[in-house]
Structure formats: structure tokens, C-alpha cells
Design a protein around this motif. Sequence first.
Motif, mmCIF file in Angstrom:
data_model
loop_
_atom_site.group_PDB
_atom_site.id
_atom_site.type_symbol
_atom_site.label_atom_id
_atom_site.label_comp_id
_atom_site.label_asym_id
_atom_site.label_seq_id
_atom_site.Cartn_x
_atom_site.Cartn_y
_atom_site.Cartn_z
ATOM 1 N N THR A 25 0.821 -1.206 0.000
ATOM 2 C CA THR A 25 0.000 0.000 0.000
ATOM 3 C C THR A 25 0.855 1.256 0.000
ATOM 4 O OG1 THR A 25 -1.725 -1.193 1.219
ATOM 5 C CG2 THR A 25 -1.903 1.195 1.135
ATOM 6 N N THR A 28 2.230 1.771 -3.426
ATOM 7 C CA THR A 28 1.167 2.209 -4.338
ATOM 8 C C THR A 28 0.835 3.674 -4.127
ATOM 9 O OG1 THR A 28 0.216 -0.017 -4.419
ATOM 10 C CG2 THR A 28 -1.231 1.824 -5.024
ATOM 11 N N ARG A 32 1.384 6.655 -6.807
ATOM 12 C CA ARG A 32 0.203 7.418 -7.220
ATOM 13 C C ARG A 32 0.368 8.897 -6.905
ATOM 14 N NH1 ARG A 32 -3.680 6.051 -3.455
ATOM 15 N NH2 ARG A 32 -4.033 4.002 -4.367
ATOM 16 N N ASP A 97 -7.481 3.622 0.223
ATOM 17 C CA ASP A 97 -6.363 3.111 1.015
ATOM 18 C C ASP A 97 -6.676 3.122 2.503
ATOM 19 O OD1 ASP A 97 -4.701 3.186 -1.391
ATOM 20 O OD2 ASP A 97 -4.676 5.358 -1.082
#
Length: 339
Positions: A25, A28, A32, A97
Motif C-alpha cells: 500500500t 502504491t 500514485r 487506502d
Amino acid sequence: MKSGFLAAAAAAVVVSASVAAGAATLDTVKQRGFVQCGVNAGLPGFGNPDSAGNWTGLDVDYCRAVAVAIFNDPNKVKFTPLSAQQRFPAIQSGEVDLLSRNTTATLTRDTSVGLNFAPVTYYDGQGFMVPKKLGVKSAKELNGATVCVQSGTTTELNLADYFRANGMSYNPVVIESNDEVNAAYFAGRCDVLTTDVSGLAGTRAGVAPVPDDHVILPEVISKEPLAPAVRHGDDQWFDIVKWTVFATIQAEEFGITSKNIDEFTNSKNPDIQRYLGTTPGMGKALGLDEKWAYNVVKKVGNYGEIFDRNVGPGTPLKLERGLNALWTKGGLMYAQPFR
């Protein structure tokens, strides 16, 4: 020997998989460039967009705090408004998230729903709001009342339990959308609106045509520890969210605020040195910059500042600290040690 080797190999695979999952996570989010945060679609004081689309609220501030811990920028977050029914599929599927949306931590949500709950950001309980003109002073006077309640929440179950335990009957008006529940109550379709007391305060302050025409009854019928949540299986991400919450609580205990934090950077207190990153180690342990806690408080504030800004006595909600005071002041807010 063979079985021992295979067991060791299997353990190595598990550890390797856990490490890979633990970074997923955070990697990511960094790639992002922002945190995707699930929030309430419109609850004044906790998660609510203003007329210009700017999100405010206690839950919103914790989304910003996580963004600061990672990026040192409170604006590196995007908000996904979620209904009570949408929130769990959104976090389970990876659409968001982080879920920071007045969600009660419970055993089944922690297990079968697959959530890990960060520390509680608001200790709450379910209550009842009625029109003042009814003259009702206590929930024990609600026998036979028509009650508006949102479906898919702990509120619906608590309502049934309370009336059954007290030998009273009621007529539920069960509606999926929080906005529609509120609209039904203010239109007179039901005598009573029930949800968390903080939610009732937010609805009365931000939705009621005339706030003073409605009264929140004194009974609190449940425990509703509201906390941010993440998916199971990602320990590093869970640690970051958990310790970001603790960082705001610990700052208040130290007496550190967004305004005076720079005065503490030369502190000789070893606890404060570790906390602010002047003695390194805490940031590395989380995979963050050593000044992550400093940045969170500098740009978002300590817990008391977040509380007062969004829901405290100086806001339309006019909520007192109560259980949400520091443990040193008779409340339940307590951070685990930064060491």
C-alpha cells in the motif's frame, strides 16, 4: 532433516510474502502521489465538503495527517464520499487506502469484514434526538415511538436491543441513505432520530432548519469507538496509520501544538527527541522521514487542536471533550510510547 528444511523454507516464503505485502500500500500510494481516503458523504464536524468542495472535519483531518506523514503535504489526499453500505466494499476492494469515516470498531468488522482499526479518534455512543415540542425528557418515554434509523449500521442493531431490553415497542423507519434519514426526520415522518451522539450534534447544527427546535436526550445506549481502518494483510500501512493517530495524541500530552512545536526542537527530554526525530529511529522503523511526527503536528495539529477545530465547544456542534480528553485529564486518549 528434510522436513525441517521444508518447514524452514515454508517459513521463509511466508516471511518474504509478508514483507512484500507490507510494502504494497505504501508503495502504491507513493507511486500514485496521494492517499485515497474514504470519508462520510456529509456529516458536519467529521466529514463534509463546503460550498467550494473543500473537505473539512475530524475524520478528514486524519486523512490529511497520514498524507503529511508520507508526503509532508496535507493536500496529497483525495476524498471518496461513501455511504454506510459502500464503505466496507470500498476498503476491501482497494478503491480507498484508508477508511476514516465515523466507523465503529467491532469484533466482526475486525475479523469477518477484514479490517484493522487504528486507535480511536472519537469515543462516542448512540443517542436519540427528538423535536423539543414533544416535551420528551428521557429515552424511557419513547414507548411506541416511530424512529428513523439508517440501515447497515450498528445503530440499527443497538436500537432493537435497547427497546427490547426496556420492554418498549417502536416503529422503525429504516432508510439506506443518511441524507434521506435526516430528511425523513425533519419532515415529521418519525418522532425520533437515532445515531451516534456526535452525528446527532452534527445533524442538528448543520441540517436542522432551526437547531434549537430539537433536543438530544441524555441517554447514551452503546459504546461506539470511532476509528480509522485499513485492510488486513498490510502491517506497514497499518503501522503508519496507527502511529499517525498516536502522534497527534502524544503531542497534546507533551504540550506540543502546531504553533509552539519549533520551541521543542532543542528539548533535552529523550522522549521528545525521539518523537520529533532529533534522535533518529522512529521514522526509519515506519519507513518514513525522521521528522514525520513533527510534520504531522506542524501542519495538522495535535489531537486537541483537531478536536477543537472541528467539533469542540467553539464550533456549531459544541461538543465537550468528555471521554475524548487525555488520560491525564480523566479521558481515554492515550498514546503508546514512542521508543
